[in-house]
Design an enzyme around this catalytic site. Structure first.
Site, PDB file in Angstrom:
ATOM      1  N   GLU A 313       0.843  -1.195   0.000  1.00 23.35           N
ATOM      2  CA  GLU A 313       0.000   0.000   0.000  1.00 23.35           C
ATOM      3  C   GLU A 313       0.881   1.249   0.000  1.00 23.35           C
ATOM      4  O   GLU A 313       0.618   2.212   0.720  1.00 23.35           O
ATOM      5  CB  GLU A 313      -0.934   0.025   1.212  1.00 23.35           C
ATOM      6  CG  GLU A 313      -1.912  -1.128   1.256  1.00 23.35           C
ATOM      7  CD  GLU A 313      -2.988  -0.954   2.318  1.00 23.35           C
ATOM      8  OE1 GLU A 313      -4.153  -0.844   1.959  1.00 23.35           O
ATOM      9  OE2 GLU A 313      -2.639  -0.920   3.513  1.00 23.35           O
ATOM     10  N   CYS A 397     -11.021   2.619   6.032  1.00 21.01           N
ATOM     11  CA  CYS A 397     -10.330   3.862   6.390  1.00 21.01           C
ATOM     12  C   CYS A 397     -10.681   5.033   5.468  1.00 21.01           C
ATOM     13  O   CYS A 397     -10.802   6.173   5.923  1.00 21.01           O
ATOM     14  CB  CYS A 397      -8.828   3.635   6.369  1.00 21.01           C
ATOM     15  SG  CYS A 397      -8.249   2.813   4.875  1.00 21.01           S
TER      16      CYS A 397
HETATM   17  O1  FUB Z   1      -4.084   0.354   8.552  1.00 24.33           O
HETATM   18  C1  FUB Z   1      -5.103   1.307   8.685  1.00 24.33           C
HETATM   19  C2  FUB Z   1      -5.467   1.826   7.323  1.00 24.33           C
HETATM   20  O2  FUB Z   1      -5.968   0.745   6.549  1.00 24.33           O
HETATM   21  C3  FUB Z   1      -4.320   2.358   6.518  1.00 24.33           C
HETATM   22  O3  FUB Z   1      -4.044   3.690   6.703  1.00 24.33           O
HETATM   23  C4  FUB Z   1      -4.742   2.052   5.140  1.00 24.33           C
HETATM   24  O4  FUB Z   1      -3.708   2.104   4.199  1.00 24.33           O
HETATM   25  C5  FUB Z   1      -5.328   0.686   5.299  1.00 24.33           C
HETATM   26  O5  FUB Z   1      -4.325  -0.265   5.340  1.00 24.33           O
HETATM   27 ZN    ZN Z   2      -7.785   4.449   3.293  1.00 25.58          ZN
END
Ligand code: FUB
Ligand code: ZN
Length: 636
Positions: A313, A397
């Protein structure tokens, strides 16, 4: 106070700004009327809200997840900002009820976390690398601060203060405390907010502790995982570098390259910028500047999206900016806005506002559908037709992140210093500043981003000498400025992307800025292997894209002509009203190919008129392909 602390700007609070803008007001309205209620329902139906009842027991369905607290917290934050600008007794009551529920989940020592109270009791703070405990705490703190700022109620603020006090008693360098920090940065920036609203220095020091401690040897996460696997054990072990993933590979002041998970990075750099300004720490600012340069010159998509792959990510290597597989998480673009807005307060340099604007008008608002009820998690720059927004996600999120940003947009438009009022973004509405003991109103009129003309009326009781700074965006190659109808030569008054006009301002003075906004073709650095021979279309702050529905099914067959004309037309009926771009192109024909897959002859091409729409608006009609980067060449 050192120079850094002295020259720091103050962003004008969203509570002092009224947005009344043809582009943003409908979005904020949809956010308020659709997105915020929709997200409440999602949080309710998925069990996130009720999980704060702490009634879950082992053996029951729907085990609370480690992120759940943060989704509810971000929803409260969004709803609170919205209440400040649009009072709504029903929403206020709902927010009050959710806050009571959260308060009821607070343990006698101040601790609040659903997962570690009902799923893993007795295991608090034992999986800092993976389990997001401090991340959830950070979001709760941000919610408490936002709720207080918006409503002046202390209900949630008092709860999160007690929690922050508890965290302060657990973490630190003092004997008997844990020397840990969170695997997902967030608490750091939240504690700075808590400090600002309470004036309690301990919160600032705790934030600094978390930032200073990161990357120190012996490495906390290595020690932590010696005898305990983490929540994301399998995922983490597939990563190339776990320390880089959460930016703990080096102490933060030694970091120069953006690495790892992009949302983690953005939240951390935001806190570093905050701390740099609060404690006057030049070394943090220098680190931010290095990281900013690396990110913005080698690792950012043209949409302001960041994060090249879903694998981590996050970031991969320089100039790796793929289109169909770009990750560009909505939260990461939002994080980029957070960071740039903070950098802007440390140094009023237009490059920060340009980056903030790029993300805001493109990679952030692409994250939500025009009806406000569907969301992109990843925001690709090309799609074969199979990428669509979802109503919600298991890991949710992004949706409440965009809701809280839209609801607080007013806070990103202006700043002030001791003797200057500064306009960063062109959004119609009114702003109230307190300067030199009187209230000064700036009334902004504009049709931005469709038109670059901006008029600012100044209202004040007593004439006063101060500076007014207006941003001249980097995308703009030609601008005119007038004060009270008199042309102003800009060359001598242009400083780092802003024109600064200092004079005795009187009630009724009018500043007019005309940012000429032609369609531009933009090219990538040749090292971006995916975009060689391609052009993207940009007009003002907006990046454009092609969609099949306006063009041909297979968009890769379109070639923009080198000398082709590009024209604009505003279409009130399209996608809520957009400026379309049409232009001369060619499309590869199929004549004579039969069933051949390869051939020694090149296929014919036919003239074609493309229609491009703003990138943010894609995937709001019938499904089909989309692409931002378009092959460009000579007529066949
Ligand atoms: O891990 C919490 C949130 O979920 C992160 O900021 C996003 O990238 C997703 O992985
Ligand atoms: Zn997000």
């Amino acid at each position: 106070m050192n120079v850094l602390q002295q020259k720091k700007l103050k962003p004008l609070s969203f509570t002092n700004v009224v947005i009344d803008d043809a582009f943003w007001s409908p979005r904020i309205q949809v956010n308020r009327e659709q997105t915020i209620p929709h997200q409440y329902v999602q949080c309710k139906e998925t069990g996130r809200m009720d999980a704060f009842n702490l009634a879950w027991n082992h053996g029951m369905d729907n085990e609370p997840h480690i992120f759940w607290d943060s989704d509810v917290a971000k929803w409260i934050e969004a709803a609170s900002y919205s209440l400040a600008t649009h009072p709504d007794p029903e929403l206020e009551k709902l927010v009050d009820d959710v806050i009571s529920l959260i308060a009821s989940a607070q343990q006698p020592d101040g601790y609040i976390n659903i997962y570690f109270t009902v799923v893993k009791p007795g295991e608090r703070w034992t999986d800092l690398r993976d389990a997001h405990e401090l991340y959830c705490a950070g979001h709760l703190i941000e919610a408490g601060v936002a709720h207080f700022e918006a409503t002046k109620k202390r209900t949630l603020l008092d709860v999160v203060r007690r929690y922050a006090d508890h965290i302060d008693s657990v973490f630190g360098i003092e004997e008997g405390k844990k020397r840990g920090y969170c695997g997902h940065q967030e608490i750091e920036l939240a504690l700075v907010k808590l400090y600002r609203v309470t004036g309690e220095k301990r919160y600032l020091e705790l934030s600094q502790y978390f930032i200073d401690e990161r990357g120190r040897e012996p490495h906390y996460f290595i020690l932590e995982k010696e005898d305990k696997t983490g929540f994301f054990h399998d995922f983490m072990n597939h990563l190339d570098n776990i320390k880089e993933y959460n930016q703990s590979h080096k102490p933060v002041r030694e970091q120069s390259k953006v690495v790892g998970h992009s949302v983690r990075a953005m939240y951390m750099y935001s806190a570093m910028a905050d701390l740099a300004g609060e404690i006057g720490d030049e070394s943090l600012l220098k680190a931010c500047e290095r990281l900013w340069g690396h990110l913005h010159t080698k690792n950012m998509f043209i949409t302001g999206g960041i994060g090249s792959t879903g694998k981590n990510e996050g970031f991969t290597y320089d100039y790796d900016l793929p289109n169909e597989t770009s990750y560009a998480e909505t939260c990461a673009a939002i994080g980029l806005v957070f960071w740039n807005q903070r950098m802007l307060q440390l140094e009023c340099d237009g490059k920060y506002a340009d980056a903030m604007e790029r993300a805001l008008y493109n990679g952030v608002i692409s994250g939500v559908s025009l009806d406000g009820k569907k969301f992109f998690y990843a925001n690709p720059l090309a799609s074969l037709g199979d990428r669509h927004r979802n109503e919600w996600f298991g890991c949710a999120c992004c949706p409440p992140n965009i809701a809280r940003l839209l609801a607080s947009l007013g806070g990103y438009i202006y700043s002030q210093s001791m003797d200057e009022l500064i306009v960063h973004l062109y959004i119609q509405g009114e702003a109230k500043f307190d300067l030199h003991g009187q209230q000064i109103k700036l009334k902004q009129k504009t049709e931005y981003p469709w038109n670059g003309k901006v008029t600012i009326h100044i209202e004040l009781e007593q004439p006063d000498v101060f500076g007014v700074k207006l941003r001249i965006p980097k995308w703009c190659k030609e601008a005119q400025l007038k004060v009270n109808n008199q042309e102003i030569e800009m060359t001598g008054i242009l400083e780092k992307g802003y024109v600064r006009m200092e004079r005795e301002w009187k009630n009724g003075d009018t500043v007019e800025l005309d940012l000429v906004m032609p369609v531009e073709r933009v090219y990538s650095h040749p090292n971006v292997r995916q975009n060689v021979n391609d052009a993207a279309l940009q007009r003002g702050p907006l990046i454009y894209c092609l969609e099949s529905v306006d063009n041909v099914e297979s968009l890769h067959k379109i070639k923009l002509l080198n000398e082709g004309e590009l024209t604009t037309i505003y279409d009130q009926t399209l996608l809520g009203g957009v400026m379309k771009i049409t232009g001369d192109a060619e499309v590869v024909g199929h004549t004579d190919w039969g069933d051949k897959l390869y051939w020694t002859e090149k296929g014919n091409s036919e003239p074609f008129q493309i229609t491009a729409i703003p990138y943010y608006a894609w995937d709001n009609r019938e499904p089909g392909q989309m692409r931002v980067w378009i092959p460009e060449g000579n007529k066949y």
